[in-house]
Design a protein around this motif. Structure first.
Motif, mmCIF file in Angstrom:
data_model
loop_
_atom_site.group_PDB
_atom_site.id
_atom_site.type_symbol
_atom_site.label_atom_id
_atom_site.label_comp_id
_atom_site.label_asym_id
_atom_site.label_seq_id
_atom_site.Cartn_x
_atom_site.Cartn_y
_atom_site.Cartn_z
ATOM 1 N N LYS A 63 0.824 -1.213 0.000
ATOM 2 C CA LYS A 63 0.000 0.000 0.000
ATOM 3 C C LYS A 63 0.854 1.257 0.000
ATOM 4 C CE LYS A 63 -4.281 -1.820 1.842
ATOM 5 N NZ LYS A 63 -5.252 -1.823 2.932
ATOM 6 N N ASP A 64 1.929 1.263 0.810
ATOM 7 C CA ASP A 64 2.805 2.435 0.861
ATOM 8 C C ASP A 64 3.514 2.670 -0.471
ATOM 9 O OD1 ASP A 64 2.084 2.885 3.476
ATOM 10 O OD2 ASP A 64 3.943 2.088 4.345
ATOM 11 N N SER A 65 3.955 1.588 -1.118
ATOM 12 C CA SER A 65 4.696 1.757 -2.367
ATOM 13 C C SER A 65 3.791 2.102 -3.546
ATOM 14 C CB SER A 65 5.520 0.505 -2.672
ATOM 15 O OG SER A 65 4.686 -0.592 -2.911
ATOM 16 N N MET A 66 2.505 1.775 -3.484
ATOM 17 C CA MET A 66 1.608 2.000 -4.614
ATOM 18 C C MET A 66 0.763 3.270 -4.516
ATOM 19 S SD MET A 66 2.475 -0.407 -6.538
ATOM 20 C CE MET A 66 1.327 -0.105 -7.842
ATOM 21 N N LYS A 67 0.715 3.909 -3.369
ATOM 22 C CA LYS A 67 -0.193 5.049 -3.205
ATOM 23 C C LYS A 67 0.155 6.241 -4.088
ATOM 24 C CE LYS A 67 2.072 6.849 0.913
ATOM 25 N NZ LYS A 67 1.934 7.018 2.341
ATOM 26 N N ASN A 68 1.404 6.327 -4.550
ATOM 27 C CA ASN A 68 1.803 7.463 -5.388
ATOM 28 C C ASN A 68 1.693 7.183 -6.878
ATOM 29 O OD1 ASN A 68 2.412 9.126 -3.178
ATOM 30 N ND2 ASN A 68 4.392 8.126 -2.953
ATOM 31 N N TYR A 69 1.201 6.000 -7.251
ATOM 32 C CA TYR A 69 1.091 5.645 -8.666
ATOM 33 C C TYR A 69 -0.322 5.912 -9.178
ATOM 34 C CZ TYR A 69 5.677 3.594 -8.358
ATOM 35 O OH TYR A 69 7.022 3.409 -8.190
ATOM 36 N N ARG A 70 -0.713 7.175 -9.177
ATOM 37 C CA ARG A 70 -2.047 7.558 -9.647
ATOM 38 C C ARG A 70 -2.063 7.865 -11.142
ATOM 39 N NH1 ARG A 70 -1.708 10.702 -4.651
ATOM 40 N NH2 ARG A 70 -2.929 9.572 -3.110
ATOM 41 N N PHE A 71 -0.933 8.333 -11.644
ATOM 42 C CA PHE A 71 -0.835 8.734 -13.047
ATOM 43 C C PHE A 71 0.018 7.712 -13.796
ATOM 44 C CE2 PHE A 71 -1.716 12.579 -10.718
ATOM 45 C CZ PHE A 71 -2.704 13.162 -11.484
ATOM 46 N N PHE A 72 -0.440 7.351 -14.975
ATOM 47 C CA PHE A 72 0.235 6.343 -15.785
ATOM 48 C C PHE A 72 0.672 7.005 -17.087
ATOM 49 C CE2 PHE A 72 0.088 2.720 -18.778
ATOM 50 C CZ PHE A 72 0.918 1.842 -18.093
ATOM 51 N N PRO A 73 1.985 7.028 -17.381
ATOM 52 C CA PRO A 73 2.430 7.639 -18.634
ATOM 53 C C PRO A 73 1.947 6.830 -19.829
ATOM 54 C CG PRO A 73 4.260 6.585 -17.516
ATOM 55 C CD PRO A 73 3.084 6.487 -16.598
ATOM 56 N N PHE A 74 1.657 7.529 -20.894
ATOM 57 C CA PHE A 74 1.075 6.902 -22.082
ATOM 58 C C PHE A 74 1.886 7.331 -23.291
ATOM 59 C CE2 PHE A 74 -1.965 6.693 -25.565
ATOM 60 C CZ PHE A 74 -2.661 5.510 -25.315
ATOM 61 N N VAL A 75 2.476 6.384 -23.997
ATOM 62 C CA VAL A 75 3.195 6.631 -25.237
ATOM 63 C C VAL A 75 2.630 5.673 -26.265
ATOM 64 C CG1 VAL A 75 5.430 6.604 -26.399
ATOM 65 C CG2 VAL A 75 5.288 7.311 -24.016
ATOM 66 N N ASN A 76 2.215 6.204 -27.398
ATOM 67 C CA ASN A 76 1.560 5.386 -28.413
ATOM 68 C C ASN A 76 2.067 5.813 -29.789
ATOM 69 O OD1 ASN A 76 -0.172 3.739 -29.824
ATOM 70 N ND2 ASN A 76 -2.009 4.884 -29.307
ATOM 71 N N PHE A 77 2.730 4.902 -30.477
ATOM 72 C CA PHE A 77 3.153 5.146 -31.849
ATOM 73 C C PHE A 77 2.205 4.392 -32.762
ATOM 74 C CE2 PHE A 77 5.471 3.867 -35.657
ATOM 75 C CZ PHE A 77 5.817 5.113 -36.143
ATOM 76 N N GLN A 78 1.682 5.072 -33.774
ATOM 77 C CA GLN A 78 0.691 4.460 -34.654
ATOM 78 C C GLN A 78 1.138 4.498 -36.111
ATOM 79 O OE1 GLN A 78 -2.909 6.641 -34.007
ATOM 80 N NE2 GLN A 78 -3.241 5.749 -31.998
ATOM 81 N N LEU A 79 0.891 3.402 -36.781
ATOM 82 C CA LEU A 79 1.015 3.284 -38.219
ATOM 83 C C LEU A 79 -0.408 3.196 -38.736
ATOM 84 C CD1 LEU A 79 2.583 2.753 -40.866
ATOM 85 C CD2 LEU A 79 2.597 0.318 -40.233
ATOM 86 N N ASN A 80 -0.830 4.171 -39.556
ATOM 87 C CA ASN A 80 -2.232 4.295 -39.989
ATOM 88 C C ASN A 80 -2.396 3.976 -41.473
ATOM 89 O OD1 ASN A 80 -2.914 5.596 -37.379
ATOM 90 N ND2 ASN A 80 -1.639 7.232 -38.193
ATOM 91 N N PHE A 81 -3.464 3.276 -41.769
ATOM 92 C CA PHE A 81 -3.822 2.958 -43.163
ATOM 93 C C PHE A 81 -5.194 3.527 -43.463
ATOM 94 C CE2 PHE A 81 -1.035 -0.400 -41.665
ATOM 95 C CZ PHE A 81 -0.076 -0.415 -42.655
ATOM 96 N N ARG A 82 -5.286 4.283 -44.536
ATOM 97 C CA ARG A 82 -6.557 4.851 -44.945
ATOM 98 C C ARG A 82 -7.314 3.823 -45.759
ATOM 99 N NH1 ARG A 82 -8.188 10.587 -46.215
ATOM 100 N NH2 ARG A 82 -10.141 10.296 -47.316
ATOM 101 N N ILE A 83 -8.536 3.500 -45.332
ATOM 102 C CA ILE A 83 -9.342 2.489 -46.021
ATOM 103 C C ILE A 83 -10.326 3.146 -46.978
ATOM 104 C CG2 ILE A 83 -10.973 0.599 -45.719
ATOM 105 C CD1 ILE A 83 -9.625 0.079 -43.010
ATOM 106 N N PHE A 84 -10.973 4.235 -46.537
ATOM 107 C CA PHE A 84 -11.982 4.917 -47.378
ATOM 108 C C PHE A 84 -11.502 6.291 -47.739
ATOM 109 C CE2 PHE A 84 -14.338 2.085 -44.523
ATOM 110 C CZ PHE A 84 -14.897 1.242 -45.456
#
Length: 179
Positions: free
Chosen positions: A158-179
């Motif tokens: 509980k003590d070690s996890m109480k400060n982990y409220r925010f989660f970093p998010f990194v997302n690389f996308q390869l996009n294909f146009r269908i229409f």
């Protein structure tokens, strides 16, 4: 992990994205001077609904919600060596399950465009943060694990996890146009 996303452009400034991703990782390890054998299962995944507001042709701000499927399941088999030496004896096991909030807000900044008006293939990069709250801890034990050890481990988690409220998010996308 890997994921899939559908994007819809409403005008040159606004895109809406519906997506999902999933990844699972298993770890087996001996920890704490070999008297605790640990088996861990971590699942990271989400279903997301995100809106992108393009302030420049190559840069956008994002906001949305994620249905968070993240879960960590840790099982520790606790053994001890008798004071006089000899074979290790099985004492019991502790099981920890950590889960964040299921519905989580997301804010980010991105570069590129998930919906290219002129190209069949495009790239984009999201950098952001997910607020998932302090993870909830569910613990159980089997065997002869002492209440003192159980309480000590519960407090440590509980003590070690109480400060982990925010989660970093990194997302690389390869996009294909269908229409």
């Amino acid at each position: 992990g890997f994921g899939f996303e559908l994007s819809k452009s409403f005008n040159k400034h606004l895109n809406l994205r519906l997506g999902g991703s999933y990844y699972q990782h298993n770890i087996t390890d001996n920890i704490f001077e070999d008297y605790v054998a640990e088996q861990s299962y971590a699942t990271v995944g989400s279903v997301s609904l995100i809106a992108d507001w393009h302030v420049l042709s190559f840069m956008y701000f994002s906001g949305g919600l994620l249905y968070n499927m993240t879960k960590a399941d840790v099982n520790e088999a606790v053994t001890e060596t008798p004071a006089g030496g000899g074979e290790e004896e099985y004492v019991g096991s502790l099981n920890y399950i950590l889960t964040p909030n299921e519905i989580c807000p997301y804010l980010g900044i991105g570069f590129g465009n998930a919906v290219s008006r002129s190209k069949g293939v495009s790239f984009n990069l999201d950098l952001g943060v997910v607020y998932q709250g302090s993870p909830k801890l569910a613990m159980s034990s089997t065997g002869d694990v002492s209440q003192e050890y159980f309480d000590k481990q519960e407090k440590m988690f509980k003590d070690s996890m109480k400060n982990y409220r925010f989660f970093p998010f990194v997302n690389f996308q390869l996009n294909f146009r269908i229409f």
